[in-house]
Design a protein around this motif. Structure first.
Motif, short mmCIF file in Angstrom:
data_model
loop_
_atom_site.label_atom_id
_atom_site.label_comp_id
_atom_site.label_asym_id
_atom_site.label_seq_id
_atom_site.Cartn_x
_atom_site.Cartn_y
_atom_site.Cartn_z
N ILE A 29 0.84 -1.19 0.00
CA ILE A 29 0.00 0.00 0.00
C ILE A 29 0.88 1.25 0.00
CG2 ILE A 29 -1.89 1.22 1.12
CD1 ILE A 29 -2.58 -1.56 0.05
N GLN A 30 0.86 1.97 -1.09
CA GLN A 30 1.63 3.21 -1.18
C GLN A 30 0.73 4.44 -1.29
OE1 GLN A 30 5.10 3.16 -3.76
NE2 GLN A 30 4.89 0.93 -4.03
N SER A 31 -0.47 4.22 -1.80
CA SER A 31 -1.43 5.33 -1.91
C SER A 31 -2.84 4.76 -1.93
CB SER A 31 -1.16 6.16 -3.18
OG SER A 31 -1.35 5.36 -4.33
N SER A 140 -13.89 16.18 4.31
CA SER A 140 -12.51 15.88 4.66
C SER A 140 -12.46 14.45 5.17
CB SER A 140 -11.99 16.84 5.73
OG SER A 140 -10.64 16.54 6.04
N ILE A 141 -11.69 13.59 4.49
CA ILE A 141 -11.60 12.18 4.85
C ILE A 141 -10.23 11.89 5.44
CG2 ILE A 141 -11.55 9.83 3.91
CD1 ILE A 141 -13.74 10.55 2.04
N ALA A 142 -10.22 11.14 6.53
CA ALA A 142 -8.97 10.78 7.21
C ALA A 142 -8.84 9.27 7.29
CB ALA A 142 -8.92 11.38 8.61
N LEU A 143 -7.60 8.76 7.13
CA LEU A 143 -7.30 7.35 7.27
C LEU A 143 -6.45 7.16 8.52
CD1 LEU A 143 -6.35 6.53 3.56
CD2 LEU A 143 -8.61 6.45 4.64
N TYR A 144 -6.68 6.04 9.22
CA TYR A 144 -6.00 5.79 10.49
C TYR A 144 -5.32 4.43 10.47
CZ TYR A 144 -9.14 9.57 11.90
OH TYR A 144 -9.82 10.75 11.98
N ALA A 145 -4.26 4.32 11.27
CA ALA A 145 -3.54 3.04 11.36
C ALA A 145 -4.27 2.06 12.26
CB ALA A 145 -2.12 3.27 11.87
N PRO A 152 -3.92 8.89 13.20
CA PRO A 152 -4.11 9.31 11.80
C PRO A 152 -2.88 9.04 10.94
CG PRO A 152 -3.76 11.20 13.22
CD PRO A 152 -3.89 10.03 14.13
N VAL A 153 -3.17 8.64 9.72
CA VAL A 153 -2.12 8.39 8.73
C VAL A 153 -2.09 9.51 7.70
CG1 VAL A 153 -1.35 6.84 6.88
CG2 VAL A 153 -2.24 5.89 9.03
N THR A 169 2.43 8.51 3.88
CA THR A 169 3.76 9.01 4.28
C THR A 169 4.71 7.85 4.58
OG1 THR A 169 2.92 9.19 6.55
CG2 THR A 169 2.82 11.17 5.17
N THR A 170 4.14 6.74 5.05
CA THR A 170 4.95 5.53 5.28
C THR A 170 4.32 4.40 4.48
OG1 THR A 170 5.49 6.26 7.53
CG2 THR A 170 5.88 3.94 7.00
N PRO A 171 4.80 4.13 3.29
CA PRO A 171 4.21 3.06 2.47
C PRO A 171 4.22 1.72 3.19
CG PRO A 171 5.71 4.40 1.17
CD PRO A 171 5.91 4.80 2.60
N GLY A 172 3.15 0.97 3.02
CA GLY A 172 3.05 -0.36 3.60
C GLY A 172 2.46 -0.41 4.98
N GLN A 173 2.18 0.73 5.60
CA GLN A 173 1.62 0.68 6.95
C GLN A 173 0.15 0.28 6.92
OE1 GLN A 173 1.13 4.67 8.80
NE2 GLN A 173 1.74 5.48 6.81
#
Length: 213
Positions: A29-31, A140-145, A152-153, A169-173
């Motif tokens: 996962i990069q984007s 506004s959409i937010a993604l979280y780890a 938030p990611v 910001t950190t690919p693969g998380q």
């Protein structure tokens, strides 16, 4: 990472993506691409009245027909003729006939056509609106780890105009959950239609007058 059906934007952990890589290759996962928001039940309502204020029809020229016979009847006229007095000032000596006709080549050569009445069928077409143009929906959409929406990611404003690509910001998380602010609708404009004049004023009862020059 698809949200649940009929999502209201609250924290949702549906379809989470765990951290990891694609074998020996780069992080999986990069984007993340978020499709454009969908606007539903959008329409404009016509306001005001479709009844235009039309001027009442009026005559531009009037004619008064008077028939007169001498007191002595036919006097010196033959049986096929009719004697009438000379036309006073403001009047003309004419013969008349219902309908529209040509006048004789001699004598009563000046032609007028008058009408006894009219029928007004003029109306305006109903007012309508075209489809809205230039409207947009934003959020506004937010993604979280994590699944509780506390780590938030990435966050970004998205709209109904086009898809939005969010680079991690950190690919693969891991992507454990997502949330969205209340959707805001910005209305567009609608093209007005209708209000065209339909029908006409129909002249009734034509009558032809042929007059002496």
């Amino acid at each position: 990472m698809d949200p649940p059906e009929y999502w209201d934007g609250s924290c949702a952990a549906d379809n989470a993506i765990p951290a990891g890589s694609c074998g020996t290759g780069p992080p999986c996962i990069q984007s993340v691409t978020i499709g454009p928001l969908v606007i539903t039940d959008e329409a404009c309502s016509a306001s005001g009245s479709s009844a235009a204020s039309l001027d009442a029809p009026s005559w531009g020229q009037f004619a008064r027909l008077c028939e007169g016979i001498t007191s002595t009847g036919y006097a010196g006229c033959s049986a096929a003729e009719l004697c009438v007095p000379l036309a006073p000032d403001g009047f003309r000596q004419c013969v008349q006939r219902s309908g529209i006709h040509d006048c004789p080549a001699e004598g009563y050569t000046v032609r007028f056509v008058f009408y006894e009445d009219f029928k007004d069928t003029r109306v305006c077409s109903a007012c309508t609106c075209g489809a809205p143009e230039g409207s947009a929906c934003v959020s506004s959409i937010a993604l979280y780890a994590d699944a509780a929406c506390t780590s938030p990611v990435v966050a970004e404003e998205v709209s109904s105009d086009s898809p939005t690509c969010l680079d991690l910001t950190t690919p693969g998380q891991a992507l454990g959950a997502k949330s969205a602010t209340a959707f805001v609708y910005h209305s567009g404009t609608c093209q007005a239609h209708g209000g065209e004049l339909l029908g006409a004023v129909e002249l009734l009862g034509p009558r032809t007058l042929c007059c002496v020059p």
